[in-house]
Each structure stands twice: as structure tokens, then as C-alpha cells.
Design a protein around this motif. Structure first.
Motif, PDB file in Angstrom:
ATOM      1  N   MET A 151      14.256 -35.284  53.212  1.00  0.00           N
ATOM      2  CA  MET A 151      13.010 -35.976  52.905  1.00  0.00           C
ATOM      3  C   MET A 151      13.104 -36.696  51.558  1.00  0.00           C
ATOM      4  O   MET A 151      13.655 -36.164  50.604  1.00  0.00           O
ATOM      5  CB  MET A 151      11.847 -34.970  52.856  1.00  0.00           C
ATOM      6  N   ASN A 152      12.610 -37.946  51.520  1.00  0.00           N
ATOM      7  CA  ASN A 152      12.667 -38.725  50.280  1.00  0.00           C
ATOM      8  C   ASN A 152      11.792 -38.097  49.201  1.00  0.00           C
ATOM      9  O   ASN A 152      10.719 -37.569  49.474  1.00  0.00           O
ATOM     10  CB  ASN A 152      12.201 -40.159  50.541  1.00  0.00           C
ATOM     11  N   LYS A 153      12.264 -38.189  47.963  1.00  0.00           N
ATOM     12  CA  LYS A 153      11.511 -37.581  46.869  1.00  0.00           C
ATOM     13  C   LYS A 153      10.333 -38.466  46.463  1.00  0.00           C
ATOM     14  O   LYS A 153      10.318 -39.677  46.720  1.00  0.00           O
ATOM     15  CB  LYS A 153      12.422 -37.326  45.665  1.00  0.00           C
ATOM     16  N   VAL A 154       9.371 -37.870  45.807  1.00  0.00           N
ATOM     17  CA  VAL A 154       8.187 -38.584  45.343  1.00  0.00           C
ATOM     18  C   VAL A 154       8.532 -39.319  44.049  1.00  0.00           C
ATOM     19  O   VAL A 154       8.999 -38.721  43.086  1.00  0.00           O
ATOM     20  CB  VAL A 154       7.007 -37.615  45.084  1.00  0.00           C
ATOM     21  N   LEU A 155       8.299 -40.641  44.036  1.00  0.00           N
ATOM     22  CA  LEU A 155       8.514 -41.426  42.818  1.00  0.00           C
ATOM     23  C   LEU A 155       7.281 -41.409  41.922  1.00  0.00           C
ATOM     24  O   LEU A 155       7.376 -41.231  40.714  1.00  0.00           O
ATOM     25  CB  LEU A 155       8.841 -42.885  43.182  1.00  0.00           C
ATOM     26  N   VAL A 156       6.118 -41.605  42.543  1.00  0.00           N
ATOM     27  CA  VAL A 156       4.856 -41.630  41.796  1.00  0.00           C
ATOM     28  C   VAL A 156       3.854 -40.740  42.519  1.00  0.00           C
ATOM     29  O   VAL A 156       3.627 -40.898  43.716  1.00  0.00           O
ATOM     30  CB  VAL A 156       4.282 -43.062  41.676  1.00  0.00           C
ATOM     31  N   ASP A 157       3.265 -39.822  41.786  1.00  0.00           N
ATOM     32  CA  ASP A 157       2.283 -38.895  42.355  1.00  0.00           C
ATOM     33  C   ASP A 157       0.941 -39.115  41.650  1.00  0.00           C
ATOM     34  O   ASP A 157       0.790 -38.808  40.475  1.00  0.00           O
ATOM     35  CB  ASP A 157       2.758 -37.452  42.158  1.00  0.00           C
ATOM     36  N   ILE A 158       0.000 -39.689  42.383  1.00  0.00           N
ATOM     37  CA  ILE A 158      -1.326 -39.980  41.838  1.00  0.00           C
ATOM     38  C   ILE A 158      -2.304 -38.943  42.398  1.00  0.00           C
ATOM     39  O   ILE A 158      -2.428 -38.791  43.607  1.00  0.00           O
ATOM     40  CB  ILE A 158      -1.775 -41.405  42.225  1.00  0.00           C
ATOM     41  N   GLU A 159      -2.979 -38.233  41.497  1.00  0.00           N
ATOM     42  CA  GLU A 159      -3.841 -37.137  41.927  1.00  0.00           C
ATOM     43  C   GLU A 159      -5.240 -37.268  41.317  1.00  0.00           C
ATOM     44  O   GLU A 159      -5.412 -37.229  40.102  1.00  0.00           O
ATOM     45  CB  GLU A 159      -3.211 -35.799  41.517  1.00  0.00           C
ATOM     46  N   ASN A 160      -6.204 -37.475  42.203  1.00  0.00           N
ATOM     47  CA  ASN A 160      -7.628 -37.525  41.813  1.00  0.00           C
ATOM     48  C   ASN A 160      -7.898 -38.493  40.660  1.00  0.00           C
ATOM     49  O   ASN A 160      -8.635 -38.189  39.726  1.00  0.00           O
ATOM     50  CB  ASN A 160      -8.129 -36.126  41.449  1.00  0.00           C
ATOM     51  N   ASP A 197     -11.565 -40.676  42.360  1.00  0.00           N
ATOM     52  CA  ASP A 197     -10.885 -39.553  43.024  1.00  0.00           C
ATOM     53  C   ASP A 197      -9.848 -40.013  44.052  1.00  0.00           C
ATOM     54  O   ASP A 197      -9.795 -39.509  45.174  1.00  0.00           O
ATOM     55  CB  ASP A 197     -11.907 -38.633  43.695  1.00  0.00           C
ATOM     56  N   LEU A 198      -9.017 -40.960  43.660  1.00  0.00           N
ATOM     57  CA  LEU A 198      -7.972 -41.462  44.553  1.00  0.00           C
ATOM     58  C   LEU A 198      -6.701 -40.637  44.391  1.00  0.00           C
ATOM     59  O   LEU A 198      -6.236 -40.414  43.282  1.00  0.00           O
ATOM     60  CB  LEU A 198      -7.671 -42.931  44.253  1.00  0.00           C
ATOM     61  N   SER A 199      -6.151 -40.198  45.509  1.00  0.00           N
ATOM     62  CA  SER A 199      -4.876 -39.468  45.485  1.00  0.00           C
ATOM     63  C   SER A 199      -3.913 -40.121  46.472  1.00  0.00           C
ATOM     64  O   SER A 199      -4.295 -40.451  47.607  1.00  0.00           O
ATOM     65  CB  SER A 199      -5.076 -37.998  45.867  1.00  0.00           C
ATOM     66  N   LEU A 200      -2.689 -40.347  46.044  1.00  0.00           N
ATOM     67  CA  LEU A 200      -1.651 -40.852  46.949  1.00  0.00           C
ATOM     68  C   LEU A 200      -0.284 -40.612  46.331  1.00  0.00           C
ATOM     69  O   LEU A 200      -0.158 -40.407  45.127  1.00  0.00           O
ATOM     70  CB  LEU A 200      -1.862 -42.330  47.288  1.00  0.00           C
ATOM     71  N   LYS A 201       0.726 -40.634  47.176  1.00  0.00           N
ATOM     72  CA  LYS A 201       2.108 -40.455  46.743  1.00  0.00           C
ATOM     73  C   LYS A 201       2.928 -41.667  47.187  1.00  0.00           C
ATOM     74  O   LYS A 201       2.734 -42.185  48.286  1.00  0.00           O
ATOM     75  CB  LYS A 201       2.700 -39.175  47.332  1.00  0.00           C
ATOM     76  N   ILE A 202       3.823 -42.100  46.305  1.00  0.00           N
ATOM     77  CA  ILE A 202       4.756 -43.167  46.639  1.00  0.00           C
ATOM     78  C   ILE A 202       6.151 -42.555  46.647  1.00  0.00           C
ATOM     79  O   ILE A 202       6.597 -41.975  45.650  1.00  0.00           O
ATOM     80  CB  ILE A 202       4.694 -44.310  45.607  1.00  0.00           C
ATOM     81  N   TYR A 203       6.831 -42.651  47.799  1.00  0.00           N
ATOM     82  CA  TYR A 203       8.134 -42.013  47.967  1.00  0.00           C
ATOM     83  C   TYR A 203       9.277 -43.026  47.784  1.00  0.00           C
ATOM     84  O   TYR A 203       9.064 -44.238  47.847  1.00  0.00           O
ATOM     85  CB  TYR A 203       8.237 -41.400  49.372  1.00  0.00           C
ATOM     86  N   THR A 247      -4.566 -37.437  37.220  1.00  0.00           N
ATOM     87  CA  THR A 247      -3.214 -37.493  36.667  1.00  0.00           C
ATOM     88  C   THR A 247      -2.327 -38.425  37.475  1.00  0.00           C
ATOM     89  O   THR A 247      -2.517 -38.598  38.680  1.00  0.00           O
ATOM     90  CB  THR A 247      -2.555 -36.094  36.649  1.00  0.00           C
ATOM     91  N   ILE A 248      -1.374 -39.023  36.779  1.00  0.00           N
ATOM     92  CA  ILE A 248      -0.330 -39.811  37.439  1.00  0.00           C
ATOM     93  C   ILE A 248       1.008 -39.346  36.896  1.00  0.00           C
ATOM     94  O   ILE A 248       1.223 -39.320  35.682  1.00  0.00           O
ATOM     95  CB  ILE A 248      -0.544 -41.328  37.232  1.00  0.00           C
ATOM     96  N   ARG A 249       1.883 -38.921  37.784  1.00  0.00           N
ATOM     97  CA  ARG A 249       3.175 -38.386  37.396  1.00  0.00           C
ATOM     98  C   ARG A 249       4.291 -39.241  37.998  1.00  0.00           C
ATOM     99  O   ARG A 249       4.216 -39.637  39.166  1.00  0.00           O
ATOM    100  CB  ARG A 249       3.317 -36.930  37.855  1.00  0.00           C
TER     101      ARG A 249
END
Length: 212
Positions: free
Chosen positions: A1-10, A23-29, A61-63
Motif C-alpha cells: 500500500m502506498n504511503k501517505v504523503l499529506v495527512d489533513i485532519e479536521n 473540519d475537513l479531513s483527507l489523505k494524499i497518497y 492538523t496537517i502532517r
């Protein structure tokens, strides 16, 4: 599985006290092709600014997968952000995409610019001012600028708004080729374009609607 590049949480973000994203959450792989659709004023450009670090979220948070990733993001802006009266040539625009952090000799830099210009079919207009370009030529120039640094993530903000019809098919084929090595986030209000290209789609309209 591809790793998460950007993790946007709430994430919530906005301007002058007005919340545009809530309250937007999404992941970019890795190697993702994520389409983000929504109405005008729905928060698409605000989301781009959060990812690029141009504005700080009000909450959430954005990681990033690693700290260098922030400097490994290519960005192709909307047309109306481009001042076509500015006296700059195609090659100068492409050159501006090179990272200042990478130490390159003048010959290496010239070679990389020349290679990218040829790859994008801009050789005959390399010295032409951007004010004299067609929509498709400007699009290719801005895309060359966005990818010359071999980014890990490429963000395209409403690219279909200024595509030349003869170049449109080639442009989308080009994106699919780029996507083999680079994650792409395509921002658009055009659902047909997004759904025909993207592997995953996020609707900001649906998010905002569900919060009413």
C-alpha cells in the motif's frame, strides 16, 4: 500500500474570521490522483493555500511524510493569477520553478531548462513573452515550471479553465504519465474532467452541505 504523503485532519481555515473550510479531513497518497471538486467559494483554493503553507489553519492538523516534502510540491495556479503583461519569457517562467536549495552550475541549469522546454513542445517559443502565448502554450509553460523540480506532489488549480482544445487530450495524457511517479491533486469545479482523470474524488460541496 502506498504511503501517505499529506495527512489533513479536521482542518478549518478561512480569512478575517470567516470560515471557508470546516473540519475537513483527507489523505494524499504516493502516486495518488486526487480530484477535489466544489462550487466557487467552496474552499478549493483555500485548501491549496493550506497545503502550500501560504495560510495557517484555524484548527486541525496537517502532517507531511517528511519535512522536505513542503519544498517538493509543484503548483500550477489558475490563469487569473498570472499577469500576462509582466515582461517575462517562457524560458524564464520555466526557470523560476527550479529550487534555490539545489546547488546547480549554470550549465546544469541551462540544460535542465532546455530539456523541459523541449519535452513540453515549447522549443520554438522559448524566448516569447508570456503575453503573446495562447491558452495552451501558457498552460504548458506553467506545467513545465511546476514539474521541472521533479516534485513528489503536483497541485493543479482549475487547469481546464485555459486549455486549448487541440492540446487538451495531450495534456491529460501527459498528466497520466506524470502520475506514474508523482502524486497529483486536481482542483476543479468541472466534475466531468475530474471524474475522467482522478482515481479518488473529494467533493467540498458535499462536505459543506452535510454541515448545514
Amino acid at each position: 500500500m502506498n504511503k501517505v504523503l499529506v495527512d489533513i485532519e479536521n482542518i478549518s481555515a478561512g480569512y478575517n474570521g470567516n470560515i471557508v473550510l470546516k473540519d475537513l479531513s483527507l489523505k494524499i497518497y504516493e502516486q495518488d490522483f486526487l480530484g477535489i471538486i466544489g462550487p466557487n467559494g467552496g474552499g478549493k483554493t483555500t485548501l491549496v493555500k493550506v497545503i502550500l503553507g501560504l495560510i495557517k489553519p484555524l484548527s486541525g492538523t496537517i502532517r507531511f511524510a517528511h519535512k522536505e516534502l513542503k519544498n517538493r510540491i509543484g503548483y500550477m495556479p489558475q490563469t487569473h493569477f498570472i499577469d500576462k503583461k509582466f515582461p517575462v519569457s517562457v524560458s524564464e517562467v520555466v526557470e523560476s520553478g527550479l529550487s534555490s536549495e539545489k546547488k546547480m552550475s549554470k550549465s546544469e541549469k541551462r540544460g535542465k531548462i532546455r530539456e523541459m522546454i523541449q519535452e513540453m513542445g515549447l522549443g520554438k517559443i522559448a524566448n516569447k513573452p508570456i503575453g503573446e502565448l495562447s491558452g495552451g502554450q501558457l498552460q504548458r509553460t506553467l506545467l513545465a515550471r511546476a514539474i521541472i523540480n521533479a516534485p513528489e506532489l503536483l497541485i493543479l488549480d482549475e487547469p481546464s479553465s485555459y486549455v486549448d482544445k487541440p492540446f487538451e487530450v495531450h495534456f491529460y495524457e501527459l498528466l497520466r504519465t506524470i502520475n506514474k511517479k508523482t502524486a497529483i491533486v486536481l482542483i476543479s469545479h468541472d466534475m466531468d474532467t475530474v471524474t475522467s482523470l482522478a482515481k479518488n474524488v473529494v467533493s467540498l460541496f458535499a462536505i459543506h452541505h452535510s454541515q448545514k
